[in-house]
Design an enzyme around this catalytic site. Structure first.
Site, short mmCIF file in Angstrom:
data_model
loop_
_atom_site.label_atom_id
_atom_site.label_comp_id
_atom_site.label_asym_id
_atom_site.label_seq_id
_atom_site.Cartn_x
_atom_site.Cartn_y
_atom_site.Cartn_z
N GLY A 199 1.96 2.42 10.77
CA GLY A 199 2.98 3.46 10.64
C GLY A 199 3.66 3.84 11.94
N SER A 229 2.70 -1.94 10.49
CA SER A 229 4.13 -2.00 10.81
C SER A 229 4.77 -3.36 10.48
CB SER A 229 4.40 -1.61 12.27
OG SER A 229 4.05 -0.26 12.48
N GLY A 258 2.57 -1.06 4.38
CA GLY A 258 2.67 0.35 4.00
C GLY A 258 4.11 0.78 3.85
N LYS A 315 0.09 4.21 -0.44
CA LYS A 315 -0.57 5.42 0.06
C LYS A 315 -0.27 6.59 -0.89
CE LYS A 315 -0.31 3.42 4.62
NZ LYS A 315 -0.38 3.60 6.07
N GLU A 344 -6.11 -4.51 10.39
CA GLU A 344 -5.06 -3.53 10.67
C GLU A 344 -5.43 -2.75 11.93
OE1 GLU A 344 -2.70 -2.33 6.93
OE2 GLU A 344 -4.53 -1.16 6.93
N GLU A 379 -7.25 5.11 7.37
CA GLU A 379 -6.95 6.51 7.04
C GLU A 379 -8.12 7.16 6.31
OE1 GLU A 379 -3.14 5.73 5.21
OE2 GLU A 379 -2.34 5.27 7.19
N ASN A 413 0.87 -1.17 0.00
CA ASN A 413 0.00 0.00 0.00
C ASN A 413 0.91 1.22 0.00
OD1 ASN A 413 -1.86 1.99 0.41
ND2 ASN A 413 -2.38 1.40 2.53
N HIS A 439 -9.87 1.53 4.38
CA HIS A 439 -8.64 1.72 5.14
C HIS A 439 -8.90 2.73 6.26
CE1 HIS A 439 -4.57 2.87 6.21
NE2 HIS A 439 -4.16 1.77 5.61
P1 PGA Z 1 2.37 0.42 7.68
O1 PGA Z 1 0.96 0.69 6.94
O2 PGA Z 1 2.91 -0.88 7.17
O3 PGA Z 1 3.22 1.60 7.30
O4 PGA Z 1 2.09 0.36 9.13
C1 PGA Z 1 0.06 -0.36 6.72
C2 PGA Z 1 -1.20 0.17 6.08
O5 PGA Z 1 -1.64 1.25 6.45
O6 PGA Z 1 -1.78 -0.48 5.19
#
Ligand code: PGA
Length: 251
Positions: free
Chosen positions: A166, A204, A225, A8, A160, A92, A6, A90
């Site tokens: 993140g 993460s 991500g 983003k 998630e 976000e 992803n 997601h």
């Molecule tokens: P991350 O993001 O691996 O940076 O934690 C995962 C995601 O939001 O899909």
């Protein structure tokens, strides 16, 4: 096993091109690799990477077929630009764009009507986990986000935990296993145990923790991500998935 990148709202186009070259040169024939690219990159990424065995997905779509929705894209547009799936719900988008599970369900219906697979994200916040409400939150998200007639073969779930995205904080193996069990039973109730969609973990995931996450039986892969923006780290995660896959096949 599925490993999905992803990106983003990253990276710059020249960096995306460098990453695409690396992804195309890596070969992981025993797993499914997916790239959720920013919408302007869908055409170049699908041209370059579909032949290298990756599936390309959009990071969101509107629930309407077309119309006066400035800035949005439809599921058909994603498909016509080379996407075979879309990431929906997601955290976000749920948090920053006010997407409720009901809206996610409408988007899921629209995407599936265009023959796109849907990777649907669920997960609790830190406050909800501290309040011991994590499982109920995820169950409610699943019930409300998956439309009634969604075919299981078009659906992938990504669990998630919002607090793990993140942050470098990964859920403990016990918590991941427990939540994947809860999700699996919700899906089994709806679809029967033999037809239940895959459940990925996200939050993460990196080259160091991937193998231990993939050793948890109900973890069907990862949504990645930050580490998906580094070709070497992403390749290491794919290698861990492929190794876990071979182990499961042997069993
Ligand atoms: P991350 O993001 O691996 O940076 O934690 C995962 C995601 O939001 O899909």
């Amino acid at each position: 096993m599925i490993v999905a990148a992803n990106w983003k709202m990253n990276p710059a186009l020249d960096q995306a091109s460098v990453l695409a070259t690396a992804l195309a040169s890596q070969s992981f024939p025993k797993i499914k690799r997916i790239l959720f690219a920013p919408h302007p990159y869908l055409v170049p990424m699908s041209v370059r990477l579909t032949s290298a065995g990756l599936e390309i997905g959009g990071q969101d779509c509107h629930f309407a077929d077309h119309g006066a929705f400035t800035g949005d894209v439809s599921a058909a547009m994603l498909r016509d630009c080379g996407a075979s799936l879309v990431l929906l719900g997601h955290s976000e988008r749920r948090a920053a764009h006010g997407e409720t599970s009901e809206i996610v369900a409408q988007k899921t219906t629209a995407a599936m009507a265009q023959n796109l697979d849907v990777m649907l994200c669920v997960g609790e916040t830190k406050a909800e986990r501290d309040d011991k409400k994590a499982e109920q939150v995820v169950i409610d998200q699943l019930q409300a986000s998956i439309p009634k007639h969604a075919p299981p073969n078009r659906l992938i779930i990504a669990y998630e935990p919002v607090w793990a995205i993140g942050t470098g904080a990964v859920a403990s193996p016990d918590d991941v296993a427990a939540m994947h069990n809860v999700i699996a039973s919700v899906l089994a109730e709806r679809y029967g145990a033999n037809h239940a969609p895959s459940i990925l973990y996200g939050g993460s995931v990196n080259a160091d923790n991937a193998a231990s996450l993939f050793s948890i039986p109900l973890v069907g892969g990862a949504l990645v991500g930050g580490a998906s923006l580094e070709a070497g780290a992403f390749a290491a995660i794919c290698a861990a998935a492929q190794a876990a896959n071979s182990l499961r096949v042997d069993l």
